[in-house]
Enzyme design. Structure first.
Site, PDB file in Angstrom:
ATOM      1  N   SER A   1      32.540 -18.706   4.394  1.00 22.20           N
ATOM      2  CA  SER A   1      32.274 -17.859   5.549  1.00 22.20           C
ATOM      3  C   SER A   1      33.126 -16.610   5.418  1.00 22.20           C
ATOM      4  O   SER A   1      34.238 -16.661   4.902  1.00 22.20           O
ATOM      5  CB  SER A   1      32.638 -18.616   6.819  1.00 22.20           C
ATOM      6  OG  SER A   1      32.911 -17.705   7.861  1.00 22.20           O
TER       7      SER A   1
ATOM      8  N   GLU B   1      20.265 -25.872   3.290  1.00 21.18           N
ATOM      9  CA  GLU B   1      19.699 -25.221   4.472  1.00 21.18           C
ATOM     10  C   GLU B   1      18.512 -24.338   4.102  1.00 21.18           C
ATOM     11  O   GLU B   1      17.499 -24.298   4.801  1.00 21.18           O
ATOM     12  CB  GLU B   1      20.767 -24.381   5.175  1.00 21.18           C
ATOM     13  CG  GLU B   1      21.846 -25.217   5.830  1.00 21.18           C
ATOM     14  CD  GLU B   1      23.011 -24.354   6.295  1.00 21.18           C
ATOM     15  OE1 GLU B   1      22.803 -23.508   7.177  1.00 21.18           O
ATOM     16  OE2 GLU B   1      24.120 -24.507   5.752  1.00 21.18           O
TER      17      GLU B   1
ATOM     18  N   LYS C   1      -4.351 -15.222  -3.131  1.00 18.62           N
ATOM     19  CA  LYS C   1      -3.383 -15.253  -4.231  1.00 18.62           C
ATOM     20  C   LYS C   1      -1.924 -15.271  -3.814  1.00 18.62           C
ATOM     21  O   LYS C   1      -1.143 -16.093  -4.284  1.00 18.62           O
ATOM     22  CB  LYS C   1      -3.650 -14.078  -5.169  1.00 18.62           C
ATOM     23  CG  LYS C   1      -4.963 -14.254  -5.883  1.00 18.62           C
ATOM     24  CD  LYS C   1      -5.409 -13.009  -6.597  1.00 18.62           C
ATOM     25  CE  LYS C   1      -6.884 -13.103  -6.877  1.00 18.62           C
ATOM     26  NZ  LYS C   1      -7.721 -13.138  -5.653  1.00 18.62           N
TER      27      LYS C   1
ATOM     28  N   SER D   1      -5.575  -5.103  -5.408  1.00 20.74           N
ATOM     29  CA  SER D   1      -4.788  -6.329  -5.536  1.00 20.74           C
ATOM     30  C   SER D   1      -3.941  -6.326  -6.798  1.00 20.74           C
ATOM     31  O   SER D   1      -3.200  -7.274  -7.062  1.00 20.74           O
ATOM     32  CB  SER D   1      -5.728  -7.542  -5.550  1.00 20.74           C
ATOM     33  OG  SER D   1      -6.700  -7.407  -6.565  1.00 20.74           O
TER      34      SER D   1
ATOM     35  N   LYS E   1      35.619 -22.746   5.908  1.00 22.28           N
ATOM     36  CA  LYS E   1      34.229 -23.182   5.804  1.00 22.28           C
ATOM     37  C   LYS E   1      33.712 -23.345   4.373  1.00 22.28           C
ATOM     38  O   LYS E   1      33.999 -22.548   3.496  1.00 22.28           O
ATOM     39  CB  LYS E   1      33.295 -22.183   6.520  1.00 22.28           C
ATOM     40  CG  LYS E   1      33.405 -22.176   8.018  1.00 22.28           C
ATOM     41  CD  LYS E   1      33.072 -23.509   8.675  1.00 22.28           C
ATOM     42  CE  LYS E   1      31.587 -23.786   8.719  1.00 22.28           C
ATOM     43  NZ  LYS E   1      30.855 -22.921   9.635  1.00 22.28           N
TER      44      LYS E   1
ATOM     45  N   THR F   1      17.391 -45.385  13.284  1.00 16.17           N
ATOM     46  CA  THR F   1      16.126 -45.044  13.933  1.00 16.17           C
ATOM     47  C   THR F   1      16.545 -44.279  15.184  1.00 16.17           C
ATOM     48  O   THR F   1      17.618 -44.550  15.745  1.00 16.17           O
ATOM     49  CB  THR F   1      15.292 -46.275  14.343  1.00 16.17           C
ATOM     50  OG1 THR F   1      16.049 -47.049  15.271  1.00 16.17           O
ATOM     51  CG2 THR F   1      14.914 -47.140  13.140  1.00 16.17           C
ATOM     52  N   HIS F   2      15.766 -43.329  15.579  1.00 17.88           N
ATOM     53  CA  HIS F   2      16.112 -42.464  16.723  1.00 17.88           C
ATOM     54  C   HIS F   2      17.475 -41.805  16.527  1.00 17.88           C
ATOM     55  O   HIS F   2      18.156 -41.488  17.488  1.00 17.88           O
ATOM     56  CB  HIS F   2      16.106 -43.244  18.038  1.00 17.88           C
ATOM     57  CG  HIS F   2      14.873 -44.057  18.244  1.00 17.88           C
ATOM     58  ND1 HIS F   2      13.741 -43.582  18.855  1.00 17.88           N
ATOM     59  CD2 HIS F   2      14.561 -45.328  17.856  1.00 17.88           C
ATOM     60  CE1 HIS F   2      12.807 -44.517  18.876  1.00 17.88           C
ATOM     61  NE2 HIS F   2      13.270 -45.585  18.257  1.00 17.88           N
TER      62      HIS F   2
ATOM     63  N   TYR G   1     -19.065 -15.218  -2.079  1.00 18.78           N
ATOM     64  CA  TYR G   1     -17.809 -14.499  -2.212  1.00 18.78           C
ATOM     65  C   TYR G   1     -17.683 -13.444  -1.124  1.00 18.78           C
ATOM     66  O   TYR G   1     -18.622 -12.703  -0.846  1.00 18.78           O
ATOM     67  CB  TYR G   1     -17.704 -13.815  -3.594  1.00 18.78           C
ATOM     68  CG  TYR G   1     -16.432 -12.992  -3.712  1.00 18.78           C
ATOM     69  CD1 TYR G   1     -15.239 -13.576  -4.108  1.00 18.78           C
ATOM     70  CD2 TYR G   1     -16.421 -11.638  -3.355  1.00 18.78           C
ATOM     71  CE1 TYR G   1     -14.066 -12.837  -4.167  1.00 18.78           C
ATOM     72  CE2 TYR G   1     -15.253 -10.893  -3.416  1.00 18.78           C
ATOM     73  CZ  TYR G   1     -14.079 -11.490  -3.814  1.00 18.78           C
ATOM     74  OH  TYR G   1     -12.928 -10.771  -3.867  1.00 18.78           O
TER      75      TYR G   1
ATOM     76  N   ASN H   1     -16.610 -12.093  -9.505  1.00 18.49           N
ATOM     77  CA  ASN H   1     -16.552 -13.239  -8.585  1.00 18.49           C
ATOM     78  C   ASN H   1     -16.302 -14.556  -9.320  1.00 18.49           C
ATOM     79  O   ASN H   1     -15.459 -15.357  -8.913  1.00 18.49           O
ATOM     80  CB  ASN H   1     -17.841 -13.324  -7.768  1.00 18.49           C
ATOM     81  CG  ASN H   1     -18.035 -12.095  -6.893  1.00 18.49           C
ATOM     82  OD1 ASN H   1     -17.126 -11.269  -6.796  1.00 18.49           O
ATOM     83  ND2 ASN H   1     -19.198 -11.974  -6.279  1.00 18.49           N
TER      84      ASN H   1
ATOM     85  N   GLN I   1      -9.666 -12.420  -1.792  1.00 17.08           N
ATOM     86  CA  GLN I   1      -8.580 -11.771  -2.524  1.00 17.08           C
ATOM     87  C   GLN I   1      -7.231 -12.163  -1.926  1.00 17.08           C
ATOM     88  O   GLN I   1      -6.201 -12.116  -2.587  1.00 17.08           O
ATOM     89  CB  GLN I   1      -8.775 -10.256  -2.476  1.00 17.08           C
ATOM     90  CG  GLN I   1      -7.753  -9.464  -3.254  1.00 17.08           C
ATOM     91  CD  GLN I   1      -8.233  -8.045  -3.486  1.00 17.08           C
ATOM     92  OE1 GLN I   1      -9.111  -7.813  -4.291  1.00 17.08           O
ATOM     93  NE2 GLN I   1      -7.655  -7.098  -2.771  1.00 17.08           N
TER      94      GLN I   1
ATOM     95  N   ASN J   1      29.827 -24.137   3.379  1.00 16.19           N
ATOM     96  CA  ASN J   1      28.514 -24.383   3.994  1.00 16.19           C
ATOM     97  C   ASN J   1      27.469 -24.810   2.965  1.00 16.19           C
ATOM     98  O   ASN J   1      27.418 -24.254   1.877  1.00 16.19           O
ATOM     99  CB  ASN J   1      28.031 -23.110   4.706  1.00 16.19           C
ATOM    100  CG  ASN J   1      28.983 -22.681   5.811  1.00 16.19           C
ATOM    101  OD1 ASN J   1      29.610 -23.530   6.446  1.00 16.19           O
ATOM    102  ND2 ASN J   1      29.108 -21.387   6.010  1.00 16.19           N
TER     103      ASN J   1
HETATM  104  N1  ARG Z   1      -9.765  -8.737  -6.852  1.00 12.58           N
HETATM  105  C1  ARG Z   1     -10.847  -9.529  -6.426  1.00 12.58           C
HETATM  106  C2  ARG Z   1     -10.343 -10.841  -5.832  1.00 12.58           C
HETATM  107  O1  ARG Z   1      -9.238 -11.146  -6.061  1.00 12.58           O
HETATM  108  C3  ARG Z   1     -11.738  -9.852  -7.577  1.00 12.58           C
HETATM  109  C4  ARG Z   1     -13.145 -10.151  -7.208  1.00 12.58           C
HETATM  110  C5  ARG Z   1     -13.811  -8.939  -6.683  1.00 12.58           C
HETATM  111  N2  ARG Z   1     -15.159  -9.165  -6.449  1.00 12.58           N
HETATM  112  C6  ARG Z   1     -15.895  -8.319  -5.678  1.00 12.58           C
HETATM  113  N3  ARG Z   1     -17.136  -8.631  -5.509  1.00 12.58           N
HETATM  114  N4  ARG Z   1     -15.367  -7.286  -5.113  1.00 12.58           N
HETATM  115  O2  ARG Z   1     -11.011 -11.541  -5.109  1.00 12.58           O
END
Ligand code: ARG
Length: 477
Positions: free
Chosen positions: A285, A298, A333, A31, A291, A163-164, A325, A118, A330, A293
């Site tokens: 355009s 948008e 993110k 990651s 044009k 409305t509508h 966990y 974790n 992961q 735009n």
């Molecule tokens: N890169 C992992 C995550 O974002 C970190 C935690 C990893 N923990 C594990 N038990 N492998 O979740």
């Protein structure tokens, strides 16, 4: 093979593994390509943890000093773009820890005492998100200020309320804009509220069960500015509600943006012609020379799709996940990062496009929405927008509302046949429909008469709108 266990992924966690990870698995599980964004939070969390370990006598004062020195150098390296992120070290946590150990030796290896990735990652994401929340809150306020700036000049500008998508009743343009201020103000409330649940400390939960070291979790919470502790170690490492709540806030805020964006697109089209946008927010355009735009609006509308999608992604990620966990987490993110970035950029650009920007040298404002008040008013005159006012007039003369409704339907039918507005019907004609009608009706049948009559709290009468603008400005400070 290196003697540093973290230098080779085959042994990153233990000597148990007899063969190295395949390149594909390495790439699939790593990651670091995206979670390096958490580095500041990761270092802050580690420093707070180390400082507490030393205060509790779990590591020595020299270890702490070494860790602090190493982290200062790592901070510098990352800031300077000199830090070498390694895929084989999987994530931001192991990359920083390995570098720390390379720089300061054993103290680096002691840092992870009483901690797991974790509770570490859960802490990092919360810390990072808290910072982003604090950056987003003022952007939401700026968006509201931009709308209020525009509204302030248009408490008397009449437009058709729909409305509508059919002309319904006349409202002021300011009143219409204030509807969005209410939406963004609720978004701000949601953000403040969810921040409380983001700002809780998981560290101390370790892998899942807590730890046998005498950690002082309150101390770590204080150092990092967390308001509360996560009170169950299993929940602490597995809970991602805070990310779900944030994503749902972001999705709702983007949905609000998308509604405004859509209206801007409509208003700017030739068929409405209610507003114009500054050239800097429009594109041309490649084939049609005439044009201009509204691409920014948008795109704001379009980007709502991905933020709503991120909410779905996270809900689906968490659905059915057993405690505690799981590596699934992961995946929390990237959606979160993109929601933050998309919302922040969108709020910034929309606030500029609506309210304009101020030249710091001259103090002059330019670039905001320009309003074509006559076009709005003409449009409001098209759909018998004051028919309800005539019904209300008759009701006040004693006719039951349902009968008044029916009488006005006849009046509208006559006006339509003549191709005129209600206010242009001769008094005698109206009196033929209902003899209680007198000449004072005509004032009410005008757009402004209708608007001014809506003095109810929250209504479109200019006095109400001005009161609300002042209240919003006072709230925003
Ligand atoms: N890169 C992992 C995550 O974002 C970190 C935690 C990893 N923990 C594990 N038990 N492998 O979740």
């Amino acid at each position: 093979m290196s003697s540093d266990p973290l230098a080779n992924k085959a042994q990153a966690w233990s000597a148990l593994f007899s063969e190295p990870m395949s390149e594909l698995v390495k790439r699939y599980t790593a990651s670091v390509g995206f979670d390096q964004r958490l580095w500041r939070a990761d270092i802050a969390g580690s420093l707070a943890h180390a400082e507490m370990l030393a205060a509790q006598g779990i590591i020595g004062a020299q270890d702490l000093a070494d860790i602090q020195r190493g982290m200062a150098q790592i901070t510098q390296e990352i800031e300077d773009g000199r830090f070498e992120w390694k895929l084989e070290l999987e994530d931001v946590h192991l990359n920083i820890e390995a570098r720390l150990t390379a720089l300061v030796g054993d103290a680096g290896k002691r840092l992870h005492t009483g901690r797991s990735r974790n509770d570490q990652v859960a802490t990092d994401v919360r810390l990072w998100l808290r910072g982003e929340i604090d950056r987003l809150a003022p952007l939401l306020s700026d968006m509201q200020r931009a709308l209020l700036t525009l509204a302030d000049a248009h408490a008397e500008t009449v437009m058709p309320g729909f409305t509508h998508m059919q002309v319904a009743q006349p409202v002021s343009f300011a009143h219409h804009l204030l509807a969005y201020v209410e939406m963004f103000s609720r978004d701000g409330e949601r953000l403040v509220d969810l921040r409380r649940r983001v700002n809780r400390l998981p560290l101390g939960a370790a892998a899942l069960a807590g730890t046998s070291y005498p950690l002082d979790r309150e101390r770590v919470a204080r150092t990092l500015g967390f308001d509360e502790l996560c009170e169950n170690s299993l929940d602490a490492v597995s809970d991602r509600d805070f990310a779900l709540e944030f994503s749902s806030f972001a999705a709702i805020a983007m949905v609000h943006v998308s509604r405004l964006a859509e209206e801007i697109v409509l208003w700017m089209s030739q068929n409405f012609g209610f507003i114009d946008l500054a050239d800097r927010y429009c594109t041309g355009s490649s084939i049609m020379p005439q044009k201009r735009n509204p691409d920014v609006a948008e795109l704001a509308r379009g980007k709502t799709g991905r933020v709503v999608g991120h909410l779905m992604a996270l809900l689906t990620l968490m659905k059915g996940q057993p405690l505690t966990y799981n590596k699934d987490n992961q995946e929390d993110k990237e959606p979160l990062f993109d929601s933050v970035d998309t919302l922040a950029d969108t709020l910034r650009i929309m606030a500029e496009m609506v309210g304009g920007t101020i030249d710091p040298a001259t103090g002059a404002r330019s670039g905001g929405i320009s309003v074509k008040a006559e076009a709005m008013e003409r449009a409001a005159l098209k759909g018998y927008a004051t028919a309800t006012d005539l019904a209300d007039y008759l009701t006040k003369k004693g006719l039951p509302f349902r009968d008044a409704h029916e009488t006005v339907a006849h009046a509208v039918k006559i006006a339509m046949q003549r191709g005129v507005d209600l206010a242009a019907l001769p008094l005698a004609e109206l009196q033929a429909l209902n003899p209680t009608i007198t000449a004072d009706v005509f004032e009410l049948l005008t757009l402004r008469g209708s608007m001014n009559a809506r003095q109810v709290l929250g209504g479109t009468a200019p006095a109400q709108v001005r009161t609300r603008i002042a209240a919003h400005l006072a709230r925003l400070g």
